[in-house]
Design an enzyme around this catalytic site. Sequence first.
Site, short mmCIF file in Angstrom:
data_model
loop_
_atom_site.label_atom_id
_atom_site.label_comp_id
_atom_site.label_asym_id
_atom_site.label_seq_id
_atom_site.Cartn_x
_atom_site.Cartn_y
_atom_site.Cartn_z
N ASN A 86 2.84 6.03 5.53
CA ASN A 86 2.60 6.68 4.67
C ASN A 86 3.99 7.76 5.02
OD1 ASN A 86 1.46 7.26 7.30
ND2 ASN A 86 0.51 8.64 6.16
N CYS A 91 1.24 8.88 -5.01
CA CYS A 91 2.74 9.40 -5.14
C CYS A 91 3.32 9.39 -7.09
CB CYS A 91 3.12 7.61 -5.36
SG CYS A 91 2.57 6.37 -3.84
N ARG A 101 -6.98 10.48 -2.84
CA ARG A 101 -5.79 11.25 -2.43
C ARG A 101 -5.31 11.77 -4.00
NH1 ARG A 101 -2.56 7.19 1.21
NH2 ARG A 101 -3.20 5.82 -1.11
N1 LIG Z 1 -0.71 3.57 -2.54
C1 LIG Z 1 0.22 3.08 -2.78
O1 LIG Z 1 -0.23 2.34 -3.90
C2 LIG Z 1 1.98 2.85 -3.28
C3 LIG Z 1 2.35 2.91 -1.99
N2 LIG Z 1 3.61 3.26 -2.03
C4 LIG Z 1 4.40 3.72 -0.94
O2 LIG Z 1 4.32 2.80 0.30
C5 LIG Z 1 3.73 4.37 1.42
C6 LIG Z 1 2.81 3.54 2.34
O3 LIG Z 1 1.31 4.14 1.19
P1 LIG Z 1 -0.23 4.10 1.67
O4 LIG Z 1 -0.11 2.46 2.25
O5 LIG Z 1 -0.90 4.27 0.05
O6 LIG Z 1 -0.53 4.69 2.89
P2 LIG Z 1 -1.64 5.10 3.69
O7 LIG Z 1 -1.61 5.80 4.06
O8 LIG Z 1 -2.67 3.71 3.32
O9 LIG Z 1 -1.13 3.78 4.89
C7 LIG Z 1 -0.46 3.87 5.60
C8 LIG Z 1 -0.74 3.50 7.13
O10 LIG Z 1 -0.21 3.78 7.69
C9 LIG Z 1 0.34 3.88 9.62
N3 LIG Z 1 1.11 4.75 10.08
C10 LIG Z 1 1.71 5.30 10.37
N4 LIG Z 1 2.56 5.66 11.20
C11 LIG Z 1 2.46 4.41 12.12
C12 LIG Z 1 2.84 4.21 12.93
N5 LIG Z 1 3.96 5.05 13.47
N6 LIG Z 1 2.92 2.69 14.00
C13 LIG Z 1 1.72 2.37 13.07
N7 LIG Z 1 1.28 2.64 11.81
C14 LIG Z 1 1.02 3.61 11.13
C15 LIG Z 1 -1.15 4.85 9.01
O11 LIG Z 1 -1.91 5.23 10.32
C16 LIG Z 1 -1.75 4.21 7.61
O12 LIG Z 1 -2.98 3.91 8.51
C17 LIG Z 1 3.97 5.56 1.16
O13 LIG Z 1 5.35 5.04 0.96
C18 LIG Z 1 3.57 5.83 -0.49
O14 LIG Z 1 4.91 6.18 -1.26
C19 LIG Z 1 3.88 2.47 -2.23
C20 LIG Z 1 3.36 2.39 -3.88
C21 LIG Z 1 2.21 1.61 -3.89
O1 LIG Z 2 4.09 4.11 -6.39
C1 LIG Z 2 3.37 4.21 -6.41
O2 LIG Z 2 2.54 4.46 -5.50
C2 LIG Z 2 2.90 3.98 -7.47
O3 LIG Z 2 2.40 4.67 -8.68
C3 LIG Z 2 1.22 4.06 -9.52
O4 LIG Z 2 0.24 3.42 -9.31
P1 LIG Z 2 -0.97 4.72 -9.36
O5 LIG Z 2 -0.03 5.74 -8.92
O6 LIG Z 2 -1.28 3.72 -8.43
O7 LIG Z 2 -1.44 4.00 -10.72
P2 LIG Z 2 -0.98 4.16 -12.32
O8 LIG Z 2 -2.39 3.81 -12.84
O9 LIG Z 2 -0.02 4.36 -12.57
O10 LIG Z 2 -1.77 5.44 -12.49
C4 LIG Z 2 -1.34 7.42 -11.56
C5 LIG Z 2 -2.17 7.92 -12.41
O11 LIG Z 2 -1.54 8.33 -13.81
C6 LIG Z 2 -3.28 8.20 -14.67
N1 LIG Z 2 -2.48 7.78 -16.25
C7 LIG Z 2 -1.89 6.19 -16.46
C8 LIG Z 2 -1.67 5.54 -17.84
C9 LIG Z 2 -1.76 5.85 -18.50
O12 LIG Z 2 -1.57 6.12 -19.52
N2 LIG Z 2 -2.03 7.78 -19.14
C10 LIG Z 2 -3.06 8.49 -17.14
O13 LIG Z 2 -3.15 9.72 -16.80
C11 LIG Z 2 -4.08 7.55 -13.99
O14 LIG Z 2 -4.89 8.04 -14.50
C12 LIG Z 2 -3.92 7.91 -12.79
O15 LIG Z 2 -4.50 9.39 -12.46
C13 LIG Z 2 2.24 3.28 -10.27
O16 LIG Z 2 2.20 3.01 -11.50
C14 LIG Z 2 2.59 1.98 -9.54
O17 LIG Z 2 3.87 1.12 -10.28
C15 LIG Z 2 3.69 2.55 -8.26
O18 LIG Z 2 4.16 1.45 -7.18
#
Ligand SMILES: NC(=O)C1=CN([C@@H]2O[C@H](COP(=O)(O)OP(=O)(O)OC[C@H]3O[C@@H](n4cnc5c(N)ncnc54)[C@H](O)[C@@H]3O)[C@@H](O)[C@H]2O)C=CC1
Ligand SMILES: O=C(O)[C@H]1O[C@H](OP(=O)(O)OP(=O)(O)OC[C@H]2O[C@@H](n3ccc(=O)[nH]c3=O)[C@H](O)[C@@H]2O)[C@H](O)[C@@H](O)[C@@H]1O
Length: 439
Positions: A87, A272, A342
């Site tokens: 994270n 994010c 979140r």
């Molecule tokens: N959630 C999403 O849809 C997306 C997230 N991202 C990016 O990906 C990254 C991760 O996001 P999430 O998966 O949502 O976070 P998350 O909080 O669900 O998972 C991160 C995990 O890393 C673990 N962790 C932290 N420090 C550690 C260490 N030193 N060693 C081992 N484990 C460790 C934590 O315990 C946690 O389980 C962030 O930078 C986020 O911005 C990118 C695209 C989509």
């Molecule tokens: O970096 C990330 O974490 C990710 O963030 C978003 O994905 P996510 O946040 O999972 O979901 P989205 O579908 O983008 O929705 C984000 C928010 O925008 C809102 N939204 C989405 C679309 C829309 O037309 N209007 C709107 O209000 C959704 O309800 C939600 O609250 C991006 O779509 C991903 O490509 C990216 O990888």
Amino acid sequence: MVKICCIGAGYVGGPTMAVIAVKCPAIEVVVVDISKPRIDAWNSDKLPIYEPGLDEVVKACRGRNLFFSTDVEKHVAEADIIFVSVNTPTKTRGLGAGKAADLTYWESAARMIADVSKSDKIVVEKSTVPVKTAEAIEKILTHNSKGINYQILSNPEFLAEGTAIEDLFKPDRVLIGGRETPEGRKAVQALKEVYAHWVPEENIITTNLWSAELSKLAANAFLAQRISSVNAMSALCEATGANVSEVSYAIGKDSRIGPKFLNASVGFGGSCFQKDILNLVYICECNGLPEVANYWKQVIKINDYQKSRFVNRVVSSMFNTVSGKKVAILGFAFKKDTGDTRETPAIDVCKGLLGPSGTSSRSWTTRRSSTTCRSRPLSSTGATWSTPRSSGRSASSSTPSASRSMGGSRTCPQSPNSSPQELQEFNKLLRRRGIFCQA
Ligand SMILES: NC(=O)C1=CN([C@@H]2O[C@H](COP(=O)(O)OP(=O)(O)OC[C@H]3O[C@@H](n4cnc5c(N)ncnc54)[C@H](O)[C@@H]3O)[C@@H](O)[C@H]2O)C=CC1
Ligand SMILES: O=C(O)[C@H]1O[C@H](OP(=O)(O)OP(=O)(O)OC[C@H]2O[C@@H](n3ccc(=O)[nH]c3=O)[C@H](O)[C@@H]2O)[C@H](O)[C@@H](O)[C@@H]1O
């Protein structure tokens, strides 16, 4: 056999590695995390996150070439390619607090890699990080490197929650950034070969490190900007009698604009968009670009404005007072098909409604998990969790908080757990209250 280790078994690390394992049976993939409960859940029948299709993918390869472990150091030491998917939240203290990305988890992962490695490694930035992070990571890894060669790659993730498996199976593009040196190019090629098992070559883009890092922040900023643009338009629609759904349909038909991400809403949520834009704003400020920083700041300002506008509309529709009334929030996750709460806008709506007078608010969601809700608790006393039946019966007003449009018909979150009869009964109840539900 190529060995991959992913540090961080979260929303990105878990699904991404499961898809790599299922698509590449000849590669061993181990996902490690410092959180034992999270790893235990990945090894159980009840996975720690809900994503449509994830259970099937994990079941297909867990124990074959996909493993989940808390033995972080052992698997990092054995790996050829290490993904870091920890994270990277917004800093809450110190320099850049409230804007800059907190790289504490990343830094500690990098120091651990440097400590335990005995062979050359490709280290892949999967987390979303500020541009130029690879430079800092490289310094940590190569300080005292014991002759080990590290190649840092940026391979940002673009999956969206709720469609993660679909997005990973058929990504619009895979982006890989690396050093423009022979070793850098070799590392890029090695990672490209992993994705080439299922992603067409033309969809795998390679760039320099800084372009890849910045492209991730830029993509999220552009997506969020579209939502803020349509939300700003929704305010004007309400003032003029235009219908924002009709306006967005009409403009989306222009092939240069396109129809996606034009749904007006209560404001975007999730872990994010806001975090990454704040990070972008901070980077602009640090680079002496205040005008550019202000431009992106406005995307967040409109989002905050939209959330408070929504609360005000709810209150005014109840004769300007919510005191003593019960409000049901339908769907507490930040969007449909996820249990992730979140930064859900529902929290701001609840807080806005609870206000100082303490209206009682009940929330209904089908995919809530105690861990996600704890991440940003409602400190006020008036909020309780409930089921759709009991909430709907006793509420004065129902507020769909995910996948809804303020300007047109409202959509309630889908409920994979509810029976058709339950949904029918719930819909009837909402209709009587003037809310139309497309479940
Ligand atoms: N959630 C999403 O849809 C997306 C997230 N991202 C990016 O990906 C990254 C991760 O996001 P999430 O998966 O949502 O976070 P998350 O909080 O669900 O998972 C991160 C995990 O890393 C673990 N962790 C932290 N420090 C550690 C260490 N030193 N060693 C081992 N484990 C460790 C934590 O315990 C946690 O389980 C962030 O930078 C986020 O911005 C990118 C695209 C989509
Ligand atoms: O970096 C990330 O974490 C990710 O963030 C978003 O994905 P996510 O946040 O999972 O979901 P989205 O579908 O983008 O929705 C984000 C928010 O925008 C809102 N939204 C989405 C679309 C829309 O037309 N209007 C709107 O209000 C959704 O309800 C939600 O609250 C991006 O779509 C991903 O490509 C990216 O990888």
